[in-house]
Design a protein around this motif. Sequence first.
Motif, PDB file in Angstrom:
ATOM      1  N   MET A   1       0.793  -1.237   0.000  1.00  0.00           N
ATOM      2  CA  MET A   1       0.000   0.000   0.000  1.00  0.00           C
ATOM      3  C   MET A   1       0.824   1.285   0.000  1.00  0.00           C
ATOM      4  SD  MET A   1      -3.272  -0.687   0.046  1.00  0.00           S
ATOM      5  CE  MET A   1      -4.399  -2.047   0.259  1.00  0.00           C
ATOM      6  N   VAL A   2       1.847   1.342  -0.843  1.00  0.00           N
ATOM      7  CA  VAL A   2       2.635   2.580  -0.909  1.00  0.00           C
ATOM      8  C   VAL A   2       1.960   3.522  -1.902  1.00  0.00           C
ATOM      9  CG1 VAL A   2       4.865   3.566  -1.559  1.00  0.00           C
ATOM     10  CG2 VAL A   2       4.754   1.497  -0.141  1.00  0.00           C
ATOM     11  N   GLU A   3       1.675   4.738  -1.450  1.00  0.00           N
ATOM     12  CA  GLU A   3       0.847   5.657  -2.244  1.00  0.00           C
ATOM     13  C   GLU A   3       1.507   6.985  -2.541  1.00  0.00           C
ATOM     14  OE1 GLU A   3      -2.874   5.559   0.172  1.00  0.00           O
ATOM     15  OE2 GLU A   3      -3.627   4.493  -1.609  1.00  0.00           O
ATOM     16  N   SER A   4       2.710   7.201  -2.007  1.00  0.00           N
ATOM     17  CA  SER A   4       3.349   8.507  -2.247  1.00  0.00           C
ATOM     18  C   SER A   4       4.861   8.361  -2.223  1.00  0.00           C
ATOM     19  CB  SER A   4       2.938   9.513  -1.160  1.00  0.00           C
ATOM     20  OG  SER A   4       3.512   9.132   0.080  1.00  0.00           O
TER      21      SER A   4
ATOM     22  N   GLN B   1       6.151   8.297   1.336  1.00  0.00           N
ATOM     23  CA  GLN B   1       6.073   6.965   1.945  1.00  0.00           C
ATOM     24  C   GLN B   1       7.246   6.094   1.444  1.00  0.00           C
ATOM     25  OE1 GLN B   1       2.167   5.449   1.093  1.00  0.00           O
ATOM     26  NE2 GLN B   1       2.301   3.872   2.675  1.00  0.00           N
ATOM     27  N   ALA B   2       7.527   6.175   0.144  1.00  0.00           N
ATOM     28  CA  ALA B   2       8.632   5.379  -0.419  1.00  0.00           C
ATOM     29  C   ALA B   2       9.966   5.830   0.183  1.00  0.00           C
ATOM     30  CB  ALA B   2       8.649   5.519  -1.942  1.00  0.00           C
ATOM     31  N   ALA B   3      10.137   7.141   0.358  1.00  0.00           N
ATOM     32  CA  ALA B   3      11.387   7.650   0.951  1.00  0.00           C
ATOM     33  C   ALA B   3      11.515   7.172   2.392  1.00  0.00           C
ATOM     34  CB  ALA B   3      11.414   9.176   0.876  1.00  0.00           C
ATOM     35  N   ASN B   4      10.392   7.076   3.098  1.00  0.00           N
ATOM     36  CA  ASN B   4      10.437   6.582   4.483  1.00  0.00           C
ATOM     37  C   ASN B   4      10.853   5.110   4.529  1.00  0.00           C
ATOM     38  OD1 ASN B   4       9.784   9.012   5.606  1.00  0.00           O
ATOM     39  ND2 ASN B   4       7.573   8.588   5.707  1.00  0.00           N
ATOM     40  N   VAL B   5      10.434   4.350   3.516  1.00  0.00           N
ATOM     41  CA  VAL B   5      10.832   2.932   3.427  1.00  0.00           C
ATOM     42  C   VAL B   5      12.359   2.852   3.295  1.00  0.00           C
ATOM     43  CG1 VAL B   5      10.776   0.875   1.934  1.00  0.00           C
ATOM     44  CG2 VAL B   5       8.644   2.102   2.474  1.00  0.00           C
TER      45      VAL B   5
ATOM     46  N   VAL C   1       8.325  -1.683  -3.281  1.00  0.00           N
ATOM     47  CA  VAL C   1       7.124  -1.004  -2.781  1.00  0.00           C
ATOM     48  C   VAL C   1       5.932  -1.424  -3.640  1.00  0.00           C
ATOM     49  CG1 VAL C   1       8.349   0.964  -1.763  1.00  0.00           C
ATOM     50  CG2 VAL C   1       7.580   1.115  -4.130  1.00  0.00           C
ATOM     51  N   MET C   2       4.837  -1.701  -2.954  1.00  0.00           N
ATOM     52  CA  MET C   2       3.671  -2.215  -3.685  1.00  0.00           C
ATOM     53  C   MET C   2       2.813  -1.087  -4.234  1.00  0.00           C
ATOM     54  SD  MET C   2       2.479  -5.696  -1.758  1.00  0.00           S
ATOM     55  CE  MET C   2       1.482  -6.190  -3.183  1.00  0.00           C
ATOM     56  N   ILE C   3       2.508  -1.218  -5.520  1.00  0.00           N
ATOM     57  CA  ILE C   3       1.566  -0.312  -6.170  1.00  0.00           C
ATOM     58  C   ILE C   3       0.259  -1.085  -6.258  1.00  0.00           C
ATOM     59  CG2 ILE C   3       1.054   0.994  -8.280  1.00  0.00           C
ATOM     60  CD1 ILE C   3       3.553   2.015  -6.728  1.00  0.00           C
ATOM     61  N   GLU C   4      -0.710  -0.673  -5.454  1.00  0.00           N
ATOM     62  CA  GLU C   4      -1.942  -1.461  -5.414  1.00  0.00           C
ATOM     63  C   GLU C   4      -3.167  -0.626  -5.063  1.00  0.00           C
ATOM     64  OE1 GLU C   4      -1.521  -4.734  -2.662  1.00  0.00           O
ATOM     65  OE2 GLU C   4      -0.547  -3.533  -1.131  1.00  0.00           O
ATOM     66  N   THR C   5      -3.054   0.674  -5.310  1.00  0.00           N
ATOM     67  CA  THR C   5      -4.222   1.542  -5.135  1.00  0.00           C
ATOM     68  C   THR C   5      -4.233   2.580  -6.263  1.00  0.00           C
ATOM     69  OG1 THR C   5      -3.022   3.187  -3.827  1.00  0.00           O
ATOM     70  CG2 THR C   5      -4.077   1.406  -2.591  1.00  0.00           C
ATOM     71  N   ALA C   6      -5.423   3.185  -6.443  1.00  0.00           N
ATOM     72  CA  ALA C   6      -5.539   4.235  -7.455  1.00  0.00           C
ATOM     73  C   ALA C   6      -4.623   5.408  -7.107  1.00  0.00           C
ATOM     74  CB  ALA C   6      -6.995   4.692  -7.550  1.00  0.00           C
ATOM     75  N   THR C   7      -4.485   5.705  -5.815  1.00  0.00           N
ATOM     76  CA  THR C   7      -3.615   6.816  -5.404  1.00  0.00           C
ATOM     77  C   THR C   7      -2.152   6.488  -5.693  1.00  0.00           C
ATOM     78  OG1 THR C   7      -5.195   7.345  -3.672  1.00  0.00           O
ATOM     79  CG2 THR C   7      -3.031   8.360  -3.480  1.00  0.00           C
TER      80      THR C   7
ATOM     81  N   THR D   1      14.970   7.664  -4.688  1.00  0.00           N
ATOM     82  CA  THR D   1      16.293   7.033  -4.630  1.00  0.00           C
ATOM     83  C   THR D   1      16.305   5.922  -3.577  1.00  0.00           C
ATOM     84  OG1 THR D   1      17.262   9.139  -5.220  1.00  0.00           O
ATOM     85  CG2 THR D   1      18.763   7.502  -4.273  1.00  0.00           C
ATOM     86  N   GLY D   2      16.814   4.758  -3.985  1.00  0.00           N
ATOM     87  CA  GLY D   2      16.952   3.658  -3.028  1.00  0.00           C
ATOM     88  C   GLY D   2      15.940   2.546  -3.223  1.00  0.00           C
ATOM     89  N   ILE D   3      14.851   2.843  -3.919  1.00  0.00           N
ATOM     90  CA  ILE D   3      13.852   1.807  -4.204  1.00  0.00           C
ATOM     91  C   ILE D   3      14.396   0.919  -5.334  1.00  0.00           C
ATOM     92  CG2 ILE D   3      11.555   1.458  -5.245  1.00  0.00           C
ATOM     93  CD1 ILE D   3      11.455   2.339  -2.339  1.00  0.00           C
ATOM     94  N   ASP D   4      14.191  -0.394  -5.207  1.00  0.00           N
ATOM     95  CA  ASP D   4      14.677  -1.318  -6.241  1.00  0.00           C
ATOM     96  C   ASP D   4      13.576  -1.834  -7.153  1.00  0.00           C
ATOM     97  OD1 ASP D   4      17.505  -1.688  -5.321  1.00  0.00           O
ATOM     98  OD2 ASP D   4      16.464  -2.327  -3.509  1.00  0.00           O
ATOM     99  N   MET D   5      12.355  -1.889  -6.643  1.00  0.00           N
ATOM    100  CA  MET D   5      11.301  -2.586  -7.397  1.00  0.00           C
ATOM    101  C   MET D   5       9.932  -1.963  -7.128  1.00  0.00           C
ATOM    102  SD  MET D   5      10.089  -6.615  -7.058  1.00  0.00           S
ATOM    103  CE  MET D   5      11.737  -7.219  -6.901  1.00  0.00           C
ATOM    104  N   LEU D   6       9.148  -1.834  -8.194  1.00  0.00           N
ATOM    105  CA  LEU D   6       7.714  -1.563  -8.012  1.00  0.00           C
ATOM    106  C   LEU D   6       7.035  -2.913  -8.117  1.00  0.00           C
ATOM    107  CD1 LEU D   6       7.090   1.595 -10.259  1.00  0.00           C
ATOM    108  CD2 LEU D   6       7.737   1.491  -7.834  1.00  0.00           C
TER     109      LEU D   6
END
Length: 244
Positions: A88-91, A94-98, A135-141, A153-158
């Motif tokens: 449920m990553v929506e912004s 949120q991704a930067a916090n991960v 990070v999971m893309i699983e909402t309209a937002t 920066t730092g995320i490897d996968m959607l």
Amino acid sequence: MSDERHTVKIGAWANLGEPRAAVALEESGADWVCLDAQHGHFDDRSVRETLALRQSAKVPMLVRLLSDDGAGIGRALDSGADGVIVPMVESALQAANVVRASFHPPRGSRSFGPMTGVSYNTAGGYPKRGPLLAVMIETATGLENLEDIAATTGIDMLFVGPYDLALSLGTDVDTLLADAAPKSPLSRVIDACSAADLIPGAFGGTPIRARRLLDRGFSWVSNCVDTSLMQEGFKVMKDSSLGE
Ligand code: 3PY
Ligand code: MG
């Protein structure tokens, strides 16, 4: 990461919360294994036991967390997970916090537990530079903010969760998977991964849906869950015993 981005890796999804069953999946030829602590029955203890039970880290073992809570990310990585899948990553925030929660200072803010901490593994030669962060893309937002999330920066996968995404978009999973229009949700995820040099991943759940996702350009795709493996496997073995 460009080469790895395009390498097909078929994953097995462990729901039962049973360490030995999850390790058996790793030893059965899966390219990666997910221990599901969101909808599956994994908790801190069974995640730790599973990771400790591996004879050797053959392939990446990732933990799908209950939420984006930073403390949960730290605990999974302290237990030796090769990476995390955050639902449920929506912004972009949120991704930067991960990312921040996944690295010790100075890169991030992950707390260091020197007496209990296990450094992340390097199963299958990857990841070498740190835990794999999906990070999971699983909402309209999430879809609305897709490009900003991908640019973090730092995320490897959607990693697409087609069940939740279909619900959120008011459609069904098979319609979502079949929609190959250039601006369709899944096409946009593939394009965002290409632009940001990220791995496109998705939950398939069944071999047929996994095939569809591979055809659409996803490379890290799960094709089963442990519970369905037992149900389907027994059926196949029974038929074969009866010569059918
Ligand atoms: C989804 O499809 O929404 C998932 O999270 C798969 O577990
Ligand atoms: Mg979901």
